[in-house]
Design a protein around this motif. Structure first.
Motif, PDB file in Angstrom:
ATOM      1  N   ASN A 261      54.086   3.638 -27.117  1.00  0.00           N
ATOM      2  CA  ASN A 261      52.784   3.482 -26.509  1.00  0.00           C
ATOM      3  C   ASN A 261      53.365   3.259 -24.804  1.00  0.00           C
ATOM      4  O   ASN A 261      54.291   3.150 -24.482  1.00  0.00           O
ATOM      5  N   ALA A 262      52.181   2.769 -24.240  1.00  0.00           N
ATOM      6  CA  ALA A 262      52.319   2.544 -22.747  1.00  0.00           C
ATOM      7  C   ALA A 262      53.215   1.332 -22.402  1.00  0.00           C
ATOM      8  O   ALA A 262      53.958   1.133 -21.444  1.00  0.00           O
ATOM      9  N   ARG A 263      53.435   0.329 -23.335  1.00  0.00           N
ATOM     10  CA  ARG A 263      54.234  -0.864 -23.210  1.00  0.00           C
ATOM     11  C   ARG A 263      55.507  -0.462 -23.865  1.00  0.00           C
ATOM     12  O   ARG A 263      56.348  -2.037 -23.896  1.00  0.00           O
TER      13      ARG A 263
ATOM     14  N   SER B  75      56.834  10.816 -14.038  1.00  0.00           N
ATOM     15  CA  SER B  75      56.953   9.607 -14.753  1.00  0.00           C
ATOM     16  C   SER B  75      56.572   8.199 -13.592  1.00  0.00           C
ATOM     17  O   SER B  75      56.204   7.260 -14.033  1.00  0.00           O
ATOM     18  N   ARG B  76      57.267   8.556 -12.510  1.00  0.00           N
ATOM     19  CA  ARG B  76      57.159   7.182 -11.558  1.00  0.00           C
ATOM     20  C   ARG B  76      55.759   7.093 -11.060  1.00  0.00           C
ATOM     21  O   ARG B  76      55.434   6.085 -11.403  1.00  0.00           O
TER      22      ARG B  76
ATOM     23  N   ASN C  93      53.577   3.631 -12.566  1.00  0.00           N
ATOM     24  CA  ASN C  93      52.842   2.628 -11.567  1.00  0.00           C
ATOM     25  C   ASN C  93      51.582   2.206 -11.963  1.00  0.00           C
ATOM     26  O   ASN C  93      50.624   1.565 -11.307  1.00  0.00           O
ATOM     27  N   SER C  94      51.037   3.146 -13.010  1.00  0.00           N
ATOM     28  CA  SER C  94      49.614   2.789 -13.623  1.00  0.00           C
ATOM     29  C   SER C  94      49.370   1.483 -14.076  1.00  0.00           C
ATOM     30  O   SER C  94      50.195   0.889 -14.597  1.00  0.00           O
TER      31      SER C  94
ATOM     32  N   TYR D  90      50.886   0.602 -17.883  1.00  0.00           N
ATOM     33  CA  TYR D  90      52.541   0.567 -17.855  1.00  0.00           C
ATOM     34  C   TYR D  90      53.213  -0.207 -17.117  1.00  0.00           C
ATOM     35  O   TYR D  90      54.421  -0.510 -17.337  1.00  0.00           O
ATOM     36  N   SER D  91      52.547  -0.936 -15.936  1.00  0.00           N
ATOM     37  CA  SER D  91      53.358  -1.587 -15.059  1.00  0.00           C
ATOM     38  C   SER D  91      53.423  -3.046 -15.397  1.00  0.00           C
ATOM     39  O   SER D  91      52.639  -3.350 -16.536  1.00  0.00           O
ATOM     40  N   GLY D  92      54.371  -3.863 -14.791  1.00  0.00           N
ATOM     41  CA  GLY D  92      54.411  -5.243 -15.121  1.00  0.00           C
ATOM     42  C   GLY D  92      55.480  -5.564 -16.069  1.00  0.00           C
ATOM     43  O   GLY D  92      55.369  -6.628 -16.920  1.00  0.00           O
TER      44      GLY D  92
END
Length: 241
Positions: A71-73, A165-166, A170-171, A174-176
């Motif tokens: 997933n995104a994480r 992907s970059r 940054n969305s 996905y970030s942090g």
């Protein structure tokens, strides 16, 4: 948009697509479905895969194509409690004990007469030590029936262009992260077995923003008589559900 292979008799046959490991997060939940997202947060991804016989350049109809990705994480269903920011040094099927029975971002489709399958999912995130990727397995069957499976002919991984992907990483979803995603060129599996031949073609679904998601497509050339060493028939039985 139609990227279905069209090959004249005089043209050369397709090259075999490079195989790659199935990884530790393979399982067989027997989910035949086009939409595999189960509401997972992330940037939408519409995926179109064309399966072609590399020996004859003909589409492979009736093959069962399974995909699975994090997933995104960076978490995989079935292993949702494994920390994706901590790198693991195992890559074999079953080498990491499962932690749950979730099934998000997994599923299979039978190819149509043109050898095509379509999936609705999200752009994958990453886990420590890897670039962004999607796992794929192609099973040759005697019909659209799990009971008539013959063998696993091809197992691979698909990667994404770095520019796309970059933007995704940054969305918000996905970030942090504590870990950083590897670039394709830093990923050992991409470098040794994948490369450009394993990279999806990507287009944005919206004209003005990446937030609407992406359309990804590629053609996978397989030997329908080959028997992959990366996933054996007993693996599908052993790691069912």
């Amino acid at each position: 948009m139609d990227d279905t292979p069209s090959v004249a008799p005089s043209q050369a046959v397709y090259l075999l697509s490079p195989e790659q490991i199935a990884g530790p997060y393979f399982r067989n939940p027997k989910l035949i479905r086009r939409n595999i997202s189960e509401g997972a947060d992330g940037v939408p991804l519409v995926l179109r895969l064309a399966i072609v016989d590399a020996m004859t350049a003909q589409p492979v109809g009736g093959a069962l194509v399974d995909i699975w990705h994090c997933n995104a994480r960076g978490a995989y269903s079935g292993w949702s409690k494994v920390n994706p920011d901590k790198e693991v040094d195992v890559d074999e099927i079953g080498s990491i004990p499962r932690t749950d029975d979730d099934t998000y971002l997994r599923g299979g489709q039978f190819t149509d007469k043109k050898g095509v399958v379509r999936f609705t999912t999200i752009y994958p995130g990453f886990y420590a030590g890897r670039a962004l990727h999607i796992h794929v397995a192609v099973r040759i069957t005697a019909g659209n029936n799990y009971l008539e499976e013959r063998h696993v002919a091809w197992v691979g991984q698909l990667y994404f262009p770095q520019v796309a992907s970059r933007s995704v990483l940054n969305s918000r979803e996905y970030s942090g992260r504590k870990a950083l995603a590897l670039t394709n060129d830093e990923d050992v599996y991409y470098k040794q077995h994948g490369g450009e031949a394993s990279t999806l073609n990507i287009h944005t679904l919206g004209r003005d923003s990446n937030e609407d998601g992406f359309f990804g497509f590629t053609t996978i050339g397989i030997d329908t008589f080959a028997v992959s060493s990366h996933i054996k028939p007993e693996d599908f039985d052993k790691y069912t559900v």
